[in-house]
Each structure stands twice: as structure tokens, then as C-alpha cells.
Design an enzyme around this catalytic site. Structure first.
Site, PDB file in Angstrom:
ATOM      1  CG  ASN A 116      -0.073  -4.884 -11.127  1.00 55.64           C
ATOM      2  OD1 ASN A 116       0.823  -5.225 -10.356  1.00 55.64           O
ATOM      3  ND2 ASN A 116      -0.942  -3.931 -10.821  1.00 55.64           N
TER       4      ASN A 116
ATOM      5  CG  ASP B 152       3.749  -2.899   0.730  1.00 58.45           C
ATOM      6  OD1 ASP B 152       4.010  -3.662   1.677  1.00 58.45           O
ATOM      7  OD2 ASP B 152       3.580  -3.306  -0.425  1.00 58.45           O
TER       8      ASP B 152
ATOM      9  CD  GLU C 276      -0.958  -1.272  -7.818  1.00 57.41           C
ATOM     10  OE1 GLU C 276      -0.351  -2.058  -8.571  1.00 57.41           O
ATOM     11  OE2 GLU C 276      -1.821  -1.647  -7.004  1.00 57.41           O
TER      12      GLU C 276
ATOM     13  CG  HIS D 251       2.244  -4.351  -7.343  1.00 59.68           C
ATOM     14  ND1 HIS D 251       0.883  -4.358  -7.109  1.00 59.68           N
ATOM     15  CD2 HIS D 251       2.750  -5.300  -6.522  1.00 59.68           C
ATOM     16  CE1 HIS D 251       0.606  -5.249  -6.195  1.00 59.68           C
ATOM     17  NE2 HIS D 251       1.719  -5.850  -5.819  1.00 59.68           N
TER      18      HIS D 251
HETATM   19  C1  GLP Z   1       1.084  -7.440  -2.273  1.00 61.47           C
HETATM   20  C2  GLP Z   1       2.273  -6.676  -1.694  1.00 61.47           C
HETATM   21  C3  GLP Z   1       3.492  -6.832  -2.569  1.00 61.47           C
HETATM   22  C4  GLP Z   1       3.709  -8.291  -2.909  1.00 61.47           C
HETATM   23  C5  GLP Z   1       2.530  -8.807  -3.671  1.00 61.47           C
HETATM   24  C6  GLP Z   1       2.702 -10.242  -4.143  1.00 61.47           C
HETATM   25  O1  GLP Z   1       0.407  -6.717  -3.240  1.00 61.47           O
HETATM   26  N1  GLP Z   1       2.004  -5.288  -1.532  1.00 61.47           N
HETATM   27  O2  GLP Z   1       4.613  -6.287  -1.904  1.00 61.47           O
HETATM   28  O3  GLP Z   1       4.879  -8.426  -3.671  1.00 61.47           O
HETATM   29  O4  GLP Z   1       1.414  -8.714  -2.795  1.00 61.47           O
HETATM   30  O5  GLP Z   1       2.034 -11.118  -3.329  1.00 61.47           O
HETATM   31  P1  GLP Z   1       2.208 -12.688  -3.333  1.00 61.47           P
HETATM   32  O6  GLP Z   1       3.552 -12.967  -2.744  1.00 61.47           O
HETATM   33  O7  GLP Z   1       1.113 -13.181  -2.465  1.00 61.47           O
HETATM   34  O8  GLP Z   1       2.112 -13.113  -4.748  1.00 61.47           O
END
Ligand code: GLP
Length: 244
Positions: free
Chosen positions: A136, A67, A143, A138
Site C-alpha cells: 500500500n 519499526d 501507513e 507504506h
Molecule cells: C513490513 C515492514 C516494512 C516492509 C514491508 C514489506 O510491513 N514494516 O518495513 O517494507 O513489510 O515487506 P516485504 O519485504 O516482505 O514485502
């Protein structure tokens, strides 16, 4: 699904890096699907250490990221392009031409989504896809929704995601409201998927995703249907799993 449990962040990162290193050793010209967020930073550090010890050769590897924020340019230190260069690509012998992310500044979001989906097909699909999990549920930026998105698209970020990701920005107002993400269908086409979850903050959503119903309200729950998933977690993240 295989579950790999680590006692702390160091062991967690080493185990995840070992799986990626094994993939590169088995298929030097493999396609790695990569993720951002705080969780995989240690994994990338481990890969860099192994590269520096002469244990990994990235010269034939291709990467596609899950992404990218819409509206952030490559020079913006919160763009995922910047993140990947900083934590991995600038530190190993990867050919930058073979590293791919959606272009956050593309003028036409539909065209950019189509381009990215096609690119993934053209490079032969993903051998191993790294995913984190949002609070959440995702994956990528897919989402919670009433449907599982099939292909790469530009999405509106959920309030929960803006709230969770504002820690990286000066304020919540600075978090982009849209992002490109591989669709759930794109992610599911990966031959193997490694989901990384670290810390007690992920325990509830991880249990919901892997032990609960398969529903687009928890996008990661679709991974229950994938034939080759490795879930790498630490003891806290996996604490709601029965054998923990
Ligand atoms: C962002 C990314 C996701 C990732 C998520 C979790 O939203 N788009 O791909 O999995 O963060 O982040 P963290 O690893 O900081 O908990």
C-alpha cells in the site's frame, strides 16, 4: 535518484549488500538504518558472507531499525528484534549494545516513541537508511494517511498491512494491530536512503511512489524529495519504469 536494476534475487541482494558494505568501509562507525520484511533477508545473508570472508567489520557500527510491532516481546519469533538477531546481529561481530529497535513491550507508547526519536538524534542520525515498501506504499509502518508523520510514533496498522503480513503469523488474528515506526520525517532525515523492492507484486506501487504524485496516501512518494535515494529493484519490480 539512482536506480539499480538486478536480474534476480541473488544479484539484487548482492547489489544492496555492496552499498551497505561500501558505507561501512567508508565510515566504520556509521549508523545504519535497517528494515525487516522478506525483501532484505538476502541482503543480510550477503553481508554475513562478506563478514565471514573478512571483508566487513561491524565492530564500530550502530544500527537503528525502522519499526517494531507493539505488544511483541524480544523472544517472540515474529518481533523485529528477533528477526534482526536471527538474520544479522547474531551472525556478525556487531556490538549488540549498539543495535536499536523500538521496545514492543514498553508500557507507555508515547514515551517509547519519544525515547526512540531522541535516541536517533543522539547517535548522530542515520548515514544510510534501508527501506522496503509495503503493497500500500507504506515505508516502515507509516501507513497511507492524510498527513506525513514527522517523528517516531505508534500507529494502527492498515487492514492491507495486516492482510499482507499475516503470512508470517498463524492467522490474521495473531498480527498485532499496532506498531512503532519512525515517522516519514525521521526517515527523510537519513543522509542516504536505499529502497529495496523485489518482485512483480511491487511494480505498481513502486511506479505510483516514484512516478506519481507526492501524497501521504502513498507514504513512500515523499522519497521523491530526498536528495540521495538509491532504488534497488529487480526487473519485475522496475517493469513500470520508462527505461525498463
Ligand atoms: C513490513 C515492514 C516494512 C516492509 C514491508 C514489506 O510491513 N514494516 O518495513 O517494507 O513489510 O515487506 P516485504 O519485504 O516482505 O514485502
Amino acid at each position: 535518484m539512482r536506480i539499480i536494476k538486478a536480474k534476480d534475487y541473488d544479484e539484487f541482494s548482492k547489489k544492496a549488500a555492496s552499498i551497505l558494505a561500501a558505507q561501512i568501509a567508508l565510515k566504520p562507525d556509521c549508523v545504519l538504518g535497517l528494515a525487516t520484511g522478506s525483501t532484505p533477508i538476502g541482503t543480510y545473508d550477503q553481508l554475513v558472507e562478506r563478514y565471514e570472508r573478512g571483508e566487513i567489520d561491524f565492530s564500530q557500527v550502530t544500527t537503528v531499525n525502522l519499526d517494531e510491532y507493539r505488544g511483541l516481546g524480544k523472544e517472540n519469533d515474529q518481533s523485529y528484534y528477533y528477526f534482526m538477531n536471527k538474520y544479522l546481529f547474531d551472525r556478525v561481530n556487531i556490538d549488540k549494545q549498539r543495535t536499536h529497535l523500538p521496545d514492543g513491550m514498553a508500557p507507555d507508547s508515547e514515551k517509547e516513541s519519544e525515547r526512540y526519536e531522541k535516541l536517533i538524534e543522539e547517535i548522530g542520525g542515520v548515514d544510510i537508511q534501508v527501506c522496503g515498501i509495503g503493497n500500500n506504499g507504506h515505508i516502515g509502518f507509516c501507513e497511507p494517511s492524510s498527513i506525513f508523520e514527522k517523528v517516531t510514533l505508534c500507529v494502527d496498522l492498515a487492514e492491507a498491512t495486516i492482510e499482507a503480513n499475516k503470512r508470517f503469523f498463524e492467522s490474521a488474528d495473531d498480527v498485532p494491530r499496532q506498531a512503532y515506526t519512525m515517522g516519514v520525517g525521521t526517515i527523510m532525515k537519513g543522509k542516504k536512503i536505499m529502497l529495496l523492492a523485489y518482485g512483480e507484486g511491487k511494480a505498481d506501487i513502486l511506479a505510483k511512489a516514484f512516478l506519481g504524485d507526492i501524497t501521504p496516501e502513498v507514504p513512500a512518494s515523499i522519497l521523491q524529495l530526498h536528495p540521495d535515494v538509491i532504488l534497488v529493484g529487480d526487473e519485475a519490480a522496475l517493469s513500470k519504469f520508462p527505461d525498463s
